[in-house]
Design a protein around this motif. Structure first.
Motif, PDB file in Angstrom:
ATOM      1  N   ARG A 113      34.599  38.408  -6.978  1.00  0.00           N
ATOM      2  CA  ARG A 113      35.408  38.467  -5.761  1.00  0.00           C
ATOM      3  C   ARG A 113      34.994  39.675  -4.913  1.00  0.00           C
ATOM      4  N   SER A 114      34.791  40.813  -5.555  1.00  0.00           N
ATOM      5  CA  SER A 114      34.376  42.027  -4.845  1.00  0.00           C
ATOM      6  C   SER A 114      32.998  41.842  -4.193  1.00  0.00           C
ATOM      7  N   ILE A 115      32.094  41.251  -4.923  1.00  0.00           N
ATOM      8  CA  ILE A 115      30.746  40.998  -4.390  1.00  0.00           C
ATOM      9  C   ILE A 115      30.834  40.040  -3.203  1.00  0.00           C
ATOM     10  N   TYR A 116      31.577  38.953  -3.367  1.00  0.00           N
ATOM     11  CA  TYR A 116      31.702  37.949  -2.316  1.00  0.00           C
ATOM     12  C   TYR A 116      32.359  38.505  -1.064  1.00  0.00           C
ATOM     13  N   GLU A 117      33.344  39.358  -1.230  1.00  0.00           N
ATOM     14  CA  GLU A 117      34.000  39.962  -0.059  1.00  0.00           C
ATOM     15  C   GLU A 117      33.004  40.782   0.754  1.00  0.00           C
ATOM     16  N   GLY A 118      32.122  41.514   0.073  1.00  0.00           N
ATOM     17  CA  GLY A 118      31.095  42.287   0.774  1.00  0.00           C
ATOM     18  C   GLY A 118      30.108  41.395   1.507  1.00  0.00           C
ATOM     19  N   ILE A 119      29.712  40.312   0.873  1.00  0.00           N
ATOM     20  CA  ILE A 119      28.777  39.370   1.499  1.00  0.00           C
ATOM     21  C   ILE A 119      29.425  38.739   2.730  1.00  0.00           C
ATOM     22  N   GLU A 120      30.661  38.299   2.597  1.00  0.00           N
ATOM     23  CA  GLU A 120      31.339  37.658   3.731  1.00  0.00           C
ATOM     24  C   GLU A 120      31.562  38.639   4.878  1.00  0.00           C
ATOM     25  N   GLU A 121      31.859  39.879   4.564  1.00  0.00           N
ATOM     26  CA  GLU A 121      32.029  40.899   5.613  1.00  0.00           C
ATOM     27  C   GLU A 121      30.721  41.100   6.379  1.00  0.00           C
ATOM     28  N   THR A 122      29.618  41.150   5.650  1.00  0.00           N
ATOM     29  CA  THR A 122      28.304  41.299   6.289  1.00  0.00           C
ATOM     30  C   THR A 122      27.976  40.077   7.134  1.00  0.00           C
ATOM     31  N   LEU A 123      28.231  38.900   6.605  1.00  0.00           N
ATOM     32  CA  LEU A 123      27.982  37.659   7.342  1.00  0.00           C
ATOM     33  C   LEU A 123      28.770  37.636   8.647  1.00  0.00           C
ATOM     34  N   ARG A 124      30.049  37.944   8.581  1.00  0.00           N
ATOM     35  CA  ARG A 124      30.896  37.933   9.777  1.00  0.00           C
ATOM     36  C   ARG A 124      30.418  38.962  10.806  1.00  0.00           C
ATOM     37  N   ARG A 125      30.039  40.119  10.344  1.00  0.00           N
ATOM     38  CA  ARG A 125      29.560  41.168  11.255  1.00  0.00           C
ATOM     39  C   ARG A 125      28.285  40.705  11.975  1.00  0.00           C
TER      40      ARG A 125
END
Length: 157
Positions: A113-125
């Motif tokens: 979950r922690s890894i995925y949250e970082g990936i999604e934050e980068t994707l959205r940015r």
């Protein structure tokens, strides 16, 4: 597991509508867009329906029916498009709870979950940095380069 193409098809449809409107046309039909995307018009209509609910396109019924952009391409980001057609998270956890008695089973979900949250934050940015205007500009440049022309081929006349 196959990759999801909804964002790509939605961006394709929006860029096509944007260019079509620049060439003096008020609305584009799902059939025209589907021909360009090489897909079924029903696929295009479904995506455009989601984009309409998000306020990115408008539709007209009756004589002269079709789709038009609801906003200027420079004010529409790929994040807007992504959020319209991909409402859920990018990654999901197990359908069933893993074995909590196992060292991996009890820790895998919080870890991932922690890894995925970082990936999604980068994707959205990154998606927020790119406008539909940027996509249209790059499409025209790539089209010119691919055709060997100094100018893009006028596909809409």
């Amino acid at each position: 597991m196959s990759a999801n193409s909804r964002l790509t098809i939605a961006a394709h449809a929006l860029a096509w509508i944007g260019l079509y409107q620049r060439h003096g046309h008020e609305v584009a039909t799902s059939e025209q867009i589907a021909t360009s995307a090489n897909t079924n018009p029903v696929v295009i209509r479904r995506l455009l329906g989601e984009l309409r609910r998000a306020g990115l396109v408008e539709s007209r019924r009756g004589v002269g029916a079709g789709w038009s952009l609801a906003r200027e391409p420079s004010s529409m980001t790929l994040l807007d498009v992504y959020e319209a057609v991909e409402p859920g998270p990018l990654f999901a956890m197990h359908r069933a709870t893993p074995d909590q008695g196992c060292v991996v089973g009890r820790a895998i979900q919080p870890t991932m979950r922690s890894i995925y949250e970082g990936i999604e934050e980068t994707l959205r940015r990154e998606l927020a940095r790119v406008t539909l205007e940027d996509v249209i500009r790059d499409v025209l440049a790539a089209s010119s380069a691919a055709s060997g022309n100094a100018r893009p081929v006028d596909y809409f006349t």
